[in-house]
Design a protein around this motif. Structure first.
Motif, PDB file in Angstrom:
ATOM      1  N   SER A  45       0.796  -1.175   0.209  1.00  0.00           N
ATOM      2  CA  SER A  45       0.150   0.051   0.020  1.00  0.00           C
ATOM      3  C   SER A  45       0.731   1.160   0.065  1.00  0.00           C
ATOM      4  N   ALA A  46       2.053   1.248   0.244  1.00  0.00           N
ATOM      5  CA  ALA A  46       3.031   2.337   0.387  1.00  0.00           C
ATOM      6  C   ALA A  46       3.738   2.459  -0.995  1.00  0.00           C
ATOM      7  N   ALA A  47       3.600   1.622  -1.827  1.00  0.00           N
ATOM      8  CA  ALA A  47       4.583   1.807  -3.216  1.00  0.00           C
ATOM      9  C   ALA A  47       3.624   2.452  -4.072  1.00  0.00           C
ATOM     10  N   HIS A  48       4.578   3.106  -4.883  1.00  0.00           N
ATOM     11  CA  HIS A  48       3.934   3.654  -6.250  1.00  0.00           C
ATOM     12  C   HIS A  48       3.442   2.668  -7.074  1.00  0.00           C
ATOM     13  N   ALA A  49       3.288   1.468  -7.210  1.00  0.00           N
ATOM     14  CA  ALA A  49       2.879   0.607  -8.164  1.00  0.00           C
ATOM     15  C   ALA A  49       1.759  -0.319  -7.355  1.00  0.00           C
ATOM     16  N   TYR A  50       1.216   0.224  -6.108  1.00  0.00           N
ATOM     17  CA  TYR A  50       0.153  -0.451  -5.333  1.00  0.00           C
ATOM     18  C   TYR A  50      -0.969  -0.575  -6.599  1.00  0.00           C
ATOM     19  N   ASN A  51      -1.977  -1.713  -6.384  1.00  0.00           N
ATOM     20  CA  ASN A  51      -2.729  -1.989  -7.160  1.00  0.00           C
ATOM     21  C   ASN A  51      -2.437  -2.151  -8.698  1.00  0.00           C
ATOM     22  N   GLY A  52      -1.212  -2.069  -9.052  1.00  0.00           N
ATOM     23  CA  GLY A  52      -1.077  -2.175 -10.748  1.00  0.00           C
ATOM     24  C   GLY A  52      -0.971  -0.975 -11.181  1.00  0.00           C
ATOM     25  N   ARG A  53      -0.688   0.174 -10.104  1.00  0.00           N
ATOM     26  CA  ARG A  53      -0.671   1.471 -10.916  1.00  0.00           C
ATOM     27  C   ARG A  53       0.530   1.650 -11.833  1.00  0.00           C
ATOM     28  N   ARG A  54       0.189   2.586 -12.895  1.00  0.00           N
ATOM     29  CA  ARG A  54       1.397   2.490 -14.110  1.00  0.00           C
ATOM     30  C   ARG A  54       1.123   3.706 -14.683  1.00  0.00           C
ATOM     31  N   SER A  55       2.199   4.532 -14.888  1.00  0.00           N
ATOM     32  CA  SER A  55       2.061   5.788 -15.600  1.00  0.00           C
ATOM     33  C   SER A  55       3.422   6.079 -16.035  1.00  0.00           C
ATOM     34  N   THR A  56       3.599   7.467 -16.424  1.00  0.00           N
ATOM     35  CA  THR A  56       4.859   7.784 -17.056  1.00  0.00           C
ATOM     36  C   THR A  56       5.661   8.172 -15.799  1.00  0.00           C
ATOM     37  N   PHE A  57       5.037   8.473 -14.781  1.00  0.00           N
ATOM     38  CA  PHE A  57       5.747   8.716 -13.568  1.00  0.00           C
ATOM     39  C   PHE A  57       6.487   7.771 -12.853  1.00  0.00           C
ATOM     40  N   ASN A  58       5.778   6.510 -12.968  1.00  0.00           N
ATOM     41  CA  ASN A  58       6.563   5.321 -12.299  1.00  0.00           C
ATOM     42  C   ASN A  58       6.797   4.158 -13.188  1.00  0.00           C
TER      43      ASN A  58
END
Length: 211
Positions: free
Chosen positions: A50-63
């Motif tokens: 829950s503390a990670a930038h990719a939590y729940n599969g979030r993916r974008s140019t940022f990460n």
């Protein structure tokens, strides 16, 4: 497979975070060589963290860098400060280690010009160490460590006498994994962020062999 990729193969991100303590973070800058021993690191375990930038599969140019090969550099900006992460798992497994603090080794006078402060405050935090190195952009983001001017040397003569684990700093403690002890540091090293003066080892800095 490169030596940098093999360093991360078949090991958990938690193991890797601990093994990075004592390794040398180095930057071949236009001003000269700047380096320091890694004394504090935090593991982030990707989609289930829950503390990670990719939590729940979030993916974008940022990460996007997090989804790269092991040994990829992930630099991001938080509260106007730049942070340096190392990607630790196979491609599309977005886990990494945040380098939180270093003990200066080479180029300390240049670091002081980049960040004119006294004592351990020079590099005892993730934003501070990037300021001291003079890296205030994402120019190295997504580069492989082995081909970058910013790298982590995998052989060092510094071994922590003891490693302490604690909760991570600055994460949502109410999150599912917010309280997990994924922050690791060289016990009693004065350059560790939030290290109390009474707990500092000012003789050996927490190393087995402070040569």
């Amino acid at each position: 497979m490169t030596k940098y990729q093999s360093f991360y193969t078949n090991r958990s991100t938690v193991e890797i975070a601990q093994d990075l303590l004592g390794k040398v973070l180095s930057y071949q800058s236009d001003q000269g060589l700047l380096s320091g021993y890694i004394v504090e690191a935090e593991a982030y375990l990707g989609e289930s963290d829950s503390a990670a930038h990719a939590y729940n599969g979030r993916r974008s140019t940022f990460n996007e860098a997090l989804y790269g090969e092991p040994g990829t550099i992930y630099i991001y900006q938080l509260r106007q400060q730049y942070m340096f992460d190392v990607v630790t798992q196979a491609s599309d497994v977005p886990q990494g280690v945040l380098i939180r603090a270093i003990e200066p080794k080479d180029g300390q006078q240049i670091m002081l010009k980049n960040r004119p402060v006294e004592g351990v405050n020079l590099t005892n935090g993730p934003g501070k160490l990037m300021q001291a190195l003079g890296i205030q952009s994402k120019v190295f983001n997504m580069q492989p460590l082995e081909n970058s001017k910013l790298t982590v040397e995998l052989v060092t003569d510094r071994q922590p006498a003891n490693i302490t684990a604690s909760g991570r700093i600055g994460v949502n403690l109410n999150g599912e994994t917010g309280l997990q002890p994924y922050r690791f540091y060289v016990a009693h090293n004065p350059y560790v962020s939030r290290m109390r003066k009474k707990d500092m080892d000012l003789n050996n800095f927490g190393w087995k062999n402070n040569s």
